[in-house]
Design a protein around this motif. Structure first.
Motif, mmCIF file in Angstrom:
data_model
loop_
_atom_site.group_PDB
_atom_site.id
_atom_site.type_symbol
_atom_site.label_atom_id
_atom_site.label_comp_id
_atom_site.label_asym_id
_atom_site.label_seq_id
_atom_site.Cartn_x
_atom_site.Cartn_y
_atom_site.Cartn_z
ATOM 1 N N GLY A 260 0.799 -1.218 0.000
ATOM 2 C CA GLY A 260 0.000 0.000 0.000
ATOM 3 C C GLY A 260 0.829 1.264 0.000
ATOM 4 O O GLY A 260 0.296 2.356 0.130
ATOM 5 N N THR B 149 2.901 4.258 -1.562
ATOM 6 C CA THR B 149 2.928 4.948 -2.854
ATOM 7 C C THR B 149 4.064 5.950 -2.952
ATOM 8 O O THR B 149 4.297 6.496 -4.017
ATOM 9 N N ALA C 288 -6.302 1.351 6.607
ATOM 10 C CA ALA C 288 -6.609 2.712 6.194
ATOM 11 C C ALA C 288 -8.096 2.998 6.338
ATOM 12 O O ALA C 288 -8.507 4.102 6.717
ATOM 13 N N ARG D 201 2.223 5.954 3.326
ATOM 14 C CA ARG D 201 0.905 5.444 3.699
ATOM 15 C C ARG D 201 -0.164 6.534 3.648
ATOM 16 O O ARG D 201 -1.336 6.269 3.921
ATOM 17 N N GLU E 162 -1.316 8.491 1.044
ATOM 18 C CA GLU E 162 -2.217 8.539 -0.103
ATOM 19 C C GLU E 162 -3.401 7.593 0.079
ATOM 20 O O GLU E 162 -4.559 7.951 -0.188
ATOM 21 N N ASP E 163 -3.143 6.383 0.541
ATOM 22 C CA ASP E 163 -4.209 5.402 0.744
ATOM 23 C C ASP E 163 -5.206 5.912 1.778
ATOM 24 O O ASP E 163 -6.431 5.770 1.627
ATOM 25 N N ASN F 90 -7.429 8.702 0.287
ATOM 26 C CA ASN F 90 -8.426 8.138 -0.627
ATOM 27 C C ASN F 90 -9.601 7.556 0.145
ATOM 28 O O ASN F 90 -10.760 7.679 -0.264
ATOM 29 N N ARG F 91 -9.327 6.895 1.294
ATOM 30 C CA ARG F 91 -10.415 6.336 2.114
ATOM 31 C C ARG F 91 -11.204 7.449 2.800
ATOM 32 O O ARG F 91 -12.424 7.370 2.927
#
Length: 892
Positions: A483, A485, A678, A704, A706-707, A710-711
């Motif tokens: 996960g 990025t 996340a 960690r 970016e994930d 997004n959530r």
């Protein structure tokens, strides 16, 4: 005496006889006789190893303290050692006296006993304490030990100066060359593996032999540590005895040394503290030394225990009932023939109880068994000759076979695989950009392949010019399914490559070009490795290449982790300095950790960053404008951190909490690994946002981030009743760094604030402007649209500083410049100091007192919807020297 010792005690004597004359393959524990008559039995047994007609059957010694040395008369100054006499000399001489008694009791035909390790330690203990700088003190001690050492012909080691005029001129040339090389080679031997254990036993484990030896000299601070000194001498004796009983396979003494050494302690009682102390030290050493090299100490200790047993002593038989001589002998036999790994190093053995006396008469009429037959007797002579013939024949066949066939094949098969693919999809290892690739196949590895190609071109362009190697060591890949990025290692590598290109384009009299190696330990430094790991050990690969590639430093690191800390400590133990570029964890610069002596970083620490972040959240007008409707007072800080990341994230979270106040902080855990996902973290964050209308402060890994965002964008609580959420991050993701405008458009529900520590937004007369222009020009010229950022600037500064320090050391030492010299210059005087090292990340001072830049400037920037950045807070060195009043916030 015989009336008190039952005859059946002879069975105990027979078992000890057997294990002395025919040494077992397992280690020998110390035997401590207990009960009535134990001291008398031990005293009687001391005569057993001596055969009146043929001398000693086995080498033996008792434990009588040595006589104190005769006082030196005042009119004999040439014999007086420099410095005051050591008050502990009799205590130290105890082991030396044992060693000398072993030498004088060697059985006939078994040769003389050589004790080089004991001799080296005794020479150190008797050496005067040098003065001056550390290098001079080490050199003076080396020369003293060299002088004390004797050549094979019995002359002093520096006696080559005697009689040189009588030699032929060719012999004089050889003697002169030997005199130049002998001392440096002896110094290398002192720093080798054979004496490295001395430093490991010292209070500061990991120091080299000479560094520890300086503290053991006549006035050294470790000299008063009697237990340590005796453990060193006893360990040296044990190691020498191991070698003494194992001559090479073709030596005639191999069959003549099948016995064990015997040390009779006598009574082990409080009245004889030297016996108790030596036994205690021996027990501690035996467990540490036995089997370490597949060999066991060929030494049997025999004593009579009177009083409580020292720690580590086990009973051979229960003490509750009397035991017969046959029963005790049978248990002793089982003990001596036990497989490797005895449960204890010493055993209490009870004296047989009951029965009639007569042991003394039996001992007088029954001498111990004879030694093994001499070498020239019958079958042993023929076996030796056959081994000699077979050995000569094997060499005659093996040499041409190896030279022309097996050697080239072996070299191909055993060449180190510097790049290795691991189970999680990454390729880890070390490369110069040409010999192998760390990039995974396909588009995911495209950028790393591009950077490797540029590195290879820069390295190849050096040619035969004088150069040294620097290793860029940081994760430049992510594991499958992690996960992650963001790879700040890739951004940092760009800065290092640009620095290499600029450095190698510079000329000068005392200038060395830089050869760059890329080392990838994998995501999270998972494959940094340790001596016990079976996985690829990337730190070990760097150390293996250190001498061949002439490595002078390691840069990068980029992540504060327990695994990266372990790698730094290993590099430091091998005297390789590290200059990190993006690390901030407090443990990385722990002043109480001696293993981090050779570690430096160009970045600030979590303490400074947390204070700046807390001050901004508490006082910022921009934040207050975004939290309208929140309760009065400081806005709630919704602090998102990784509880499984103690060195960086948890440390930064705790320091922010301390600076901002626990009452105003709401903690949200978000695992870096496989714990809290996340989705779970995003749900909790958005619930807190809806309730408190607070500020989200993210102090986790950028990889960690970016994930999580997004959530959060899918959570209803993060979308309702407010246009944007204020988000303060320690470092933004690589997606933002590559294209801020596109990133802000994708995450329009947040207003982003971040805390870089480069000078990219300072005045135009700083070092970043020049770095930014040259960086863009270099990579645009290569066809790559890379943007400079704080990670690239940090690595640029790290390599630039290492190159400068290496050039200074090169001007002093010439072509001998090494990693050790680079560290000494970096440590003292370092860079910056009263002046300023104008780097891309701002002014930098690094030296022994400042292993990270003091008062490093830190910014808080706000990013608009169009991706444009604005300085909202400035703190640190720049703020006090060049700062504009309207843009500067008071330093927290």
């Amino acid at each position: 005496m015989s009336a008190r010792l039952p005859l059946e005690t002879h069975r105990v004597a027979e078992e000890i006889d057997g294990v002395l004359v025919e040494r077992p393959r397992t280690r020998l524990p110390a035997i401590l006789m207990t009960g009535e008559g134990a001291a008398a039995f031990v005293a009687l047994y001391l005569d057993r190893p001596v055969d009146g007609s043929h001398g000693a059957l086995v080498p033996y010694s008792d434990l009588e303290p040595p006589e104190p040395p005769e006082p030196v008369e005042p009119d004999e100054p040439e014999n007086t050692p420099s410095g005051p006499p050591a008050p502990d000399q009799p205590y130290i001489d105890l082991v030396g006296a044992i060693a000398r008694r072993f030498q004088t009791s060697m059985p006939k035909g078994s040769g003389s006993l050589r004790l080089p390790t004991v001799r080296a330690i005794e020479s150190v203990l008797n050496a005067p304490t040098p003065s001056g700088l550390l290098e001079d003190r080490e050199r003076e001690l080396r020369d003293h030990l060299f002088t004390m050492r004797r050549q094979p012909l019995g002359r002093p080691a520096d006696a080559h100066v005697q009689g040189v005029a009588d030699l032929h001129w060719t012999a004089r040339v050889v003697a002169f060359a030997g005199s130049l090389l002998a001392r440096p080679l002896y110094g290398l031997r002192l720093r080798g593996r054979s004496l490295r254990w001395v430093g490991a036993l010292s209070p500061d484990a990991g120091q080299g032999f000479l560094r520890t030896a300086l503290r053991l000299t006549r006035n050294g601070d470790l000299r008063v540590n009697h237990d340590l000194v005796q453990r060193l001498l006893l360990t040296a004796l044990i190691r020498d005895l191991k070698k003494a009983v194992r001559p090479n396979p073709f030596s005639v003494r191999r069959n003549r040394r099948r016995w064990s050494f015997l040390l009779v302690l006598g009574e082990v009682t409080d009245a004889r503290p030297h016996a108790v102390g030596l036994l205690r030290n021996y027990i501690e050493i035996l467990d540490a030394e036995s089997g370490k090299d597949g060999k066991h100490p060929p030494l049997l200790l025999l004593g009579a225990l009177d009083g409580p047993a020292p720690p580590g002593v086990r009973r051979l038989l229960p003490a509750s009932a009397p035991h017969t001589g046959e029963e005790i002998a049978r248990r002793l036999n089982d003990l001596f023939l036990a497989p490797r790994g005895l449960p204890a190093a010493a055993y209490e053995v009870p004296m047989p109880s009951g029965g009639e006396g007569g042991l003394e008469e039996w001992l007088a009429n029954n001498p111990p068994p004879a030694r093994p037959p001499r070498f020239w007797d019958g079958a042993r002579r023929r076996a030796y000759l056959w081994r000699l013939v077979a050995g000569v024949a094997a060499v005659a066949v093996a040499v041409p076979t190896w030279t022309y066939a097996l050697g080239p094949l072996y070299e191909r098969l055993t060449t180190e695989p510097w790049c290795a693919k691991v189970a999680d999809g990454q390729i880890v290892g070390v490369t110069d950009g040409l010999e192998c690739s760390l990039a995974v196949p396909g588009p995911d590895g495209r950028e790393l392949r591009e950077l490797e190609k540029l590195t290879g071109q820069n390295n190849r362009a050096i040619g035969d010019a004088p150069s040294r190697t620097v290793v860029f060591y940081a994760p430049v890949s992510a594991r499958d399914g992690a996960g992650n990025t963001t790879l700040n290692g890739i951004h940092s590598l760009r800065g290092a490559i640009h620095a290499q290109q600029r450095i190698n384009g510079t000329t000068g009299k005392d200038h060395l070009k830089v050869r760059l190696l890329i080392a990838n330990p994998g995501d999270g430094f998972a494959y940094a490795g340790s001596a016990a790991d079976k996985t690829p050990d990337v730190t070990g690969m760097i150390l293996k290449r250190a001498a061949k590639d002439r490595i002078v430093a390691v840069i990068g690191i980029t992540q504060s982790r327990e695994t990266s800390l372990a790698a730094i400590r290993r590099l430091g133990r091998e005297k390789i300095p590290v200059v990190a570029s993006s690390t901030t964890g407090s443990a990385m610069v722990d002043p109480d950790d001696p293993a981090l002596l050779r570690y430096f970083q160009v970045s600030p620490t979590n303490a400074s960053i947390a204070a700046v972040m807390a001050a901004f959240v508490k006082d910022s007008a921009q934040v207050k404008a975004l939290v309208k409707g929140a309760p009065d007072g400081p806005p709630t800080a919704i602090l998102v951190y990784h509880p499984d990341d103690p060195v960086f994230s948890a440390d930064l979270a705790h320091k922010f909490e301390d600076a901002y106040g626990t009452a105003n902080t709401s903690l949200v855990a978000y695992s870096e690994g496989d714990g809290i996902s996340a989705s779970d973290a995003a749900k909790r964050i958005c619930e807190n946002v809806a309730i408190t209308r607070g500020v989200v402060v993210y102090v986790g890994r950028a990889a960690r981030q970016e994930d999580l965002l997004n959530r959060m964008s899918k959570e209803h609580n993060c979308r309702k009743d407010r246009p944007v959420i204020p988000l303060l991050v320690e470092a933004p993701t690589s997606g933002f760094l590559n294209d801020p405008a596109a990133w802000m458009k994708r995450h329009s529900f947040v207003s982003l604030f971040s805390t870089p520590f480069d000078a990219s937004l300072a005045d135009e007369n700083d070092g970043y402007t020049e770095f930014e222009d040259e960086f863009t020009e270099y990579f645009d010229g290569k066809g790559f649209a890379y943007r400079p950022n704080s990670d690239a600037a940090g690595a640029y500064d790290a390599l630039d500083i290492v190159s400068h320090v290496t050039d200074v050391a090169y001007g002093i030492t010439g072509d001998a410049v090494s990693a050790d010299h680079v560290f000494f210059v970096l440590n003292d005087p370092g860079v910056g100091g009263t002046g300023e090292w104008r780097g891309a990340t701002g002014p930098i001072t690094l030296n022994g007192a400042n292993r990270y830049p003091p008062d490093k400037e830190i910014y808080v920037i706000g990013t608009g919807a169009d991706g444009e950045n604005t300085v909202l807070l400035r703190c640190g060195h720049l703020a006090r020297t060049w700062g504009r009043p309207e843009a500067v916030h008071a330093c927290p």
